[in-house]
Design a protein around this motif. Structure first.
Motif, PDB file in Angstrom:
ATOM      1  N   ALA A 162       0.823  -1.208   0.000  1.00  0.00           N
ATOM      2  CA  ALA A 162       0.000   0.000   0.000  1.00  0.00           C
ATOM      3  C   ALA A 162       0.859   1.261   0.000  1.00  0.00           C
ATOM      4  O   ALA A 162       0.494   2.268  -0.591  1.00  0.00           O
ATOM      5  CB  ALA A 162      -0.931  -0.012   1.214  1.00  0.00           C
ATOM      6  N   TRP A 163       1.995   1.202   0.701  1.00  0.00           N
ATOM      7  CA  TRP A 163       2.929   2.334   0.762  1.00  0.00           C
ATOM      8  C   TRP A 163       4.270   1.872   0.180  1.00  0.00           C
ATOM      9  O   TRP A 163       5.169   1.479   0.914  1.00  0.00           O
ATOM     10  CB  TRP A 163       3.131   2.794   2.210  1.00  0.00           C
ATOM     11  CG  TRP A 163       1.895   3.320   2.861  1.00  0.00           C
ATOM     12  CD1 TRP A 163       1.007   2.620   3.619  1.00  0.00           C
ATOM     13  CD2 TRP A 163       1.417   4.663   2.829  1.00  0.00           C
ATOM     14  NE1 TRP A 163       0.004   3.440   4.059  1.00  0.00           N
ATOM     15  CE2 TRP A 163       0.231   4.709   3.598  1.00  0.00           C
ATOM     16  CE3 TRP A 163       1.878   5.837   2.229  1.00  0.00           C
ATOM     17  CZ2 TRP A 163      -0.511   5.868   3.779  1.00  0.00           C
ATOM     18  CZ3 TRP A 163       1.146   7.010   2.412  1.00  0.00           C
ATOM     19  CH2 TRP A 163      -0.026   7.018   3.170  1.00  0.00           C
ATOM     20  N   TRP A 221      -6.320  -2.760   8.599  1.00  0.00           N
ATOM     21  CA  TRP A 221      -7.463  -1.926   8.263  1.00  0.00           C
ATOM     22  C   TRP A 221      -8.744  -2.439   8.911  1.00  0.00           C
ATOM     23  O   TRP A 221      -8.823  -2.559  10.118  1.00  0.00           O
ATOM     24  CB  TRP A 221      -7.580  -1.787   6.746  1.00  0.00           C
ATOM     25  CG  TRP A 221      -6.465  -0.953   6.149  1.00  0.00           C
ATOM     26  CD1 TRP A 221      -5.128  -1.100   6.389  1.00  0.00           C
ATOM     27  CD2 TRP A 221      -6.594   0.147   5.281  1.00  0.00           C
ATOM     28  NE1 TRP A 221      -4.421  -0.152   5.701  1.00  0.00           N
ATOM     29  CE2 TRP A 221      -5.291   0.619   4.995  1.00  0.00           C
ATOM     30  CE3 TRP A 221      -7.682   0.772   4.671  1.00  0.00           C
ATOM     31  CZ2 TRP A 221      -5.054   1.707   4.162  1.00  0.00           C
ATOM     32  CZ3 TRP A 221      -7.449   1.851   3.822  1.00  0.00           C
ATOM     33  CH2 TRP A 221      -6.151   2.316   3.579  1.00  0.00           C
ATOM     34  N   SER A 270     -10.859  10.738   9.058  1.00  0.00           N
ATOM     35  CA  SER A 270     -11.361  10.028   7.876  1.00  0.00           C
ATOM     36  C   SER A 270     -12.852  10.257   7.677  1.00  0.00           C
ATOM     37  O   SER A 270     -13.345  10.284   6.546  1.00  0.00           O
ATOM     38  CB  SER A 270     -11.068   8.530   8.003  1.00  0.00           C
ATOM     39  OG  SER A 270      -9.679   8.285   8.029  1.00  0.00           O
ATOM     40  N   ASP A 313     -16.742   6.829   1.242  1.00  0.00           N
ATOM     41  CA  ASP A 313     -15.663   6.475   2.166  1.00  0.00           C
ATOM     42  C   ASP A 313     -15.781   7.259   3.472  1.00  0.00           C
ATOM     43  O   ASP A 313     -15.534   6.723   4.564  1.00  0.00           O
ATOM     44  CB  ASP A 313     -14.301   6.755   1.524  1.00  0.00           C
ATOM     45  CG  ASP A 313     -13.969   5.795   0.400  1.00  0.00           C
ATOM     46  OD1 ASP A 313     -14.622   4.736   0.307  1.00  0.00           O
ATOM     47  OD2 ASP A 313     -13.056   6.103  -0.388  1.00  0.00           O
ATOM     48  N   SER A 317     -16.242   5.790   7.215  1.00  0.00           N
ATOM     49  CA  SER A 317     -15.298   6.121   8.282  1.00  0.00           C
ATOM     50  C   SER A 317     -15.999   6.753   9.482  1.00  0.00           C
ATOM     51  O   SER A 317     -15.604   6.526  10.627  1.00  0.00           O
ATOM     52  CB  SER A 317     -14.213   7.065   7.752  1.00  0.00           C
ATOM     53  OG  SER A 317     -13.394   6.411   6.809  1.00  0.00           O
ATOM     54  N   PHE A 450       0.645   6.158  -2.431  1.00  0.00           N
ATOM     55  CA  PHE A 450      -0.224   5.351  -1.599  1.00  0.00           C
ATOM     56  C   PHE A 450      -1.260   4.669  -2.467  1.00  0.00           C
ATOM     57  O   PHE A 450      -1.811   5.281  -3.391  1.00  0.00           O
ATOM     58  CB  PHE A 450      -0.931   6.198  -0.545  1.00  0.00           C
ATOM     59  CG  PHE A 450      -2.001   5.465   0.212  1.00  0.00           C
ATOM     60  CD1 PHE A 450      -1.664   4.446   1.076  1.00  0.00           C
ATOM     61  CD2 PHE A 450      -3.330   5.784   0.027  1.00  0.00           C
ATOM     62  CE1 PHE A 450      -2.655   3.749   1.765  1.00  0.00           C
ATOM     63  CE2 PHE A 450      -4.333   5.106   0.714  1.00  0.00           C
ATOM     64  CZ  PHE A 450      -3.982   4.092   1.587  1.00  0.00           C
ATOM     65  N   SER A 451      -1.505   3.385  -2.202  1.00  0.00           N
ATOM     66  CA  SER A 451      -2.526   2.622  -2.914  1.00  0.00           C
ATOM     67  C   SER A 451      -3.361   1.883  -1.888  1.00  0.00           C
ATOM     68  O   SER A 451      -2.849   1.013  -1.185  1.00  0.00           O
ATOM     69  CB  SER A 451      -1.888   1.637  -3.887  1.00  0.00           C
ATOM     70  OG  SER A 451      -2.873   0.834  -4.496  1.00  0.00           O
ATOM     71  N   SER A 452      -4.615   2.241  -1.770  1.00  0.00           N
ATOM     72  CA  SER A 452      -5.468   1.663  -0.747  1.00  0.00           C
ATOM     73  C   SER A 452      -5.654   0.169  -0.947  1.00  0.00           C
ATOM     74  O   SER A 452      -5.981  -0.284  -2.041  1.00  0.00           O
ATOM     75  CB  SER A 452      -6.848   2.327  -0.746  1.00  0.00           C
ATOM     76  OG  SER A 452      -7.733   1.622   0.096  1.00  0.00           O
ATOM     77  N   GLU A 455      -8.970  -1.000  -2.532  1.00  0.00           N
ATOM     78  CA  GLU A 455      -9.331  -0.756  -3.943  1.00  0.00           C
ATOM     79  C   GLU A 455      -8.966  -1.943  -4.814  1.00  0.00           C
ATOM     80  O   GLU A 455      -8.091  -2.720  -4.493  1.00  0.00           O
ATOM     81  CB  GLU A 455      -8.615   0.512  -4.430  1.00  0.00           C
ATOM     82  CG  GLU A 455      -9.096   1.767  -3.699  1.00  0.00           C
ATOM     83  CD  GLU A 455      -8.305   2.994  -4.094  1.00  0.00           C
ATOM     84  OE1 GLU A 455      -7.312   2.869  -4.834  1.00  0.00           O
ATOM     85  OE2 GLU A 455      -8.697   4.091  -3.658  1.00  0.00           O
TER      86      GLU A 455
END
Length: 455
Positions: A162-163, A221, A270, A313, A317, A450-452, A455
């Motif tokens: 993700a990072w 998460w 968030s 989102d 949150s 960053f890539s969630s 997703e």
């Protein structure tokens, strides 16, 4: 004046707070007539005295039992409260204001903001490993002024991390022993598993880490708090769970002996709840330590129109934040080891100030003020297995203290009313920790990646 000389001069001035601390008087310190909150959760001691010398607390208790050295620097704290320096057990030192951009050169700003806010210890839970290890080394040596640093180094994630800038990417379980051994040699304090790791890989990571005496903290998460993850043998969760937790789930966590770091403030962000009213930006712990461009960019972020996916989102949150508050209280009541952390920085989650807001949210969740303070002092030290060294006002502990106006045992927001910060037995010049555009080099952040995992 040449441009290179101006840059050199700004760099010297940027580090000026360090030199001021080095020049501080080495005499013992006696804080007299103070209310003492020792961090252990017990009732405060009224009219107490704390004596500090040689970087250690020599005495903390009723004034009648104190022996104040004749050469001591005396601080009369009548009507005020002395308590342990605070610990934020979930930060990321590389970030700009938004949590994604990268600002490696601006570390002294963040350190100053933390110290200004009474935070004397931090746990960095994911970073560029050699960089954060060098920061830890230079703070410990006294070459850089900052709070004591514990760190996990780089996060450990699956093949598509993700990072990507902050993580080891593991595509095979065969890589795990080598990574664990490398981190052991590097001297990280904990390992951190991240969101895309399979349970099988996570179990292997825990097994290898425990073989060499390292513990594993985890962030998965929406799965945080899951009994399935507990069964892998992890030692703690980097965030309190946002999922619904049954009594049976709580029982599994309690019996496992693991710890949980709270991070209510980042889930509140968030859900964008704190960004609805930006009056909090006038709070001195923010206004005194934050570059103007941070605040300008944050205001723009708070007022922009969200895309449809972002709205969904945000709603999720916001629901997760409410559940997280309930879970934190359930965990605390179940005697799970809970410590305060913020995940700073994110929009509205400032290095330093965010921990005070975290304490306020913990009280809103149902803790007493003294219980909340314990999560950011003694409980934090317990997570690092260092409660014999710091985290409470007891003889022999490290002399990191905060003096505040008012009584945080009654009103938790009084932790914000900081008047003195003592770091390793020296009174800091808080005025030198404020942001000053004339001294600041003006470093600006660059975009991060960053890539969630969702997703």
């Amino acid at each position: 004046m040449t441009r290179s000389f101006r840059i050199f001069l700004m760099a010297i001035l940027f580090l000026a707070p360090f030199r001021l601390v080095q020049a501080a008087d080495e005499k013992p310190i006696a804080i007299i007539h103070a209310r003492i909150i020792d961090g252990l959760g017990g009732p405060p001691v009224e009219d107490g005295t704390v004596v500090v010398s040689e970087k250690k607390i020599q005495y903390a208790g009723p004034s009648g039992g104190a022996r104040v050295p004749s050469n001591a620097q005396v601080i009369d704290a009548a009507g005020k409260t002395v308590m342990p320096g605070l610990a934020d057990m979930h930060v990321h030192l590389q970030g700009g204001w938004d949590g994604i951009s990268v600002d490696l050169l601006g570390y002294q700003r963040y350190f100053n903001a933390m110290l200004y806010s009474g935070i004397t210890t931090i746990l960095d839970t994911g970073n560029y490993q050699p960089w954060v290890l060098q920061l830890r080394q230079e703070v410990a040596s006294g070459h850089v002024l900052g709070p004591r640093i514990y760190c996990v180094g780089a996060m450990i994630d699956a093949a598509d991390p993700a990072w990507p800038d902050l993580a080891y990417a593991i595509s095979s379980r065969a890589q795990i022993p080598g990574i664990v051994e490398r981190d052991k040699r590097a001297g990280v304090d904990l390992l951190k598993g991240y969101a895309n790791l399979s349970d099988r890989m996570l179990r292997q990571l825990v097994e290898q880490a425990h073989k060499v005496g390292l513990r594993v903290i985890l962030d998965q998460w929406e799965r945080n708090g899951s009994p399935d993850l507990v069964q892998t043998g992890i030692d703690g969760f980097a965030h309190a769970p946002t999922r619904k937790m049954s009594a049976e789930d709580m029982d599994v966590l309690q019996k496992s002996g693991l710890f949980v770091i709270t991070t209510l403030v980042v889930e509140e962000y968030s859900g964008r709840r704190r960004l609805l009213d930006l009056q909090f930006l006038k709070e001195p712990l923010i206004a005194d330590t934050t570059p103007p461009w941070f605040l300008e960019e944050l205001r723009a972020e708070a007022t922009r129109t969200l895309m449809e996916k972002e709205k969904k989102d945000t709603e999720r949150s916001a629901t997760g934040f409410d559940e997280m508050k309930r879970n934190v209280k359930k965990l605390f009541d179940a005697r799970v080891l809970v410590a305060a952390g913020t995940d700073a920085p994110y929009p509205g989650v400032f290095q330093g100030e965010a921990l005070h807001h975290e304490l306020e949210l913990l009280v809103a969740a149902g803790m007493t003020p003294l219980e909340a303070i314990r999560t950011a002092t003694y409980n934090a030290a317990r997570i690092m297995k260092a409660e014999g060294e710091w985290g409470s006002l007891q003889a022999g502990r490290r002399a990191n203290l905060v003096i505040v106006a008012g009584n945080p045992a009654v009103n938790i927001s009084d932790t914000r009313k900081i008047e003195n910060v003592i770091l390793d037995g020296r009174v800091l010049d808080r005025s030198s920790l404020r942001f000053d555009a004339r001294r600041d080099p003006g470093f600006r952040a660059v975009p991060g990646q960053f890539s969630s995992p969702l997703e």
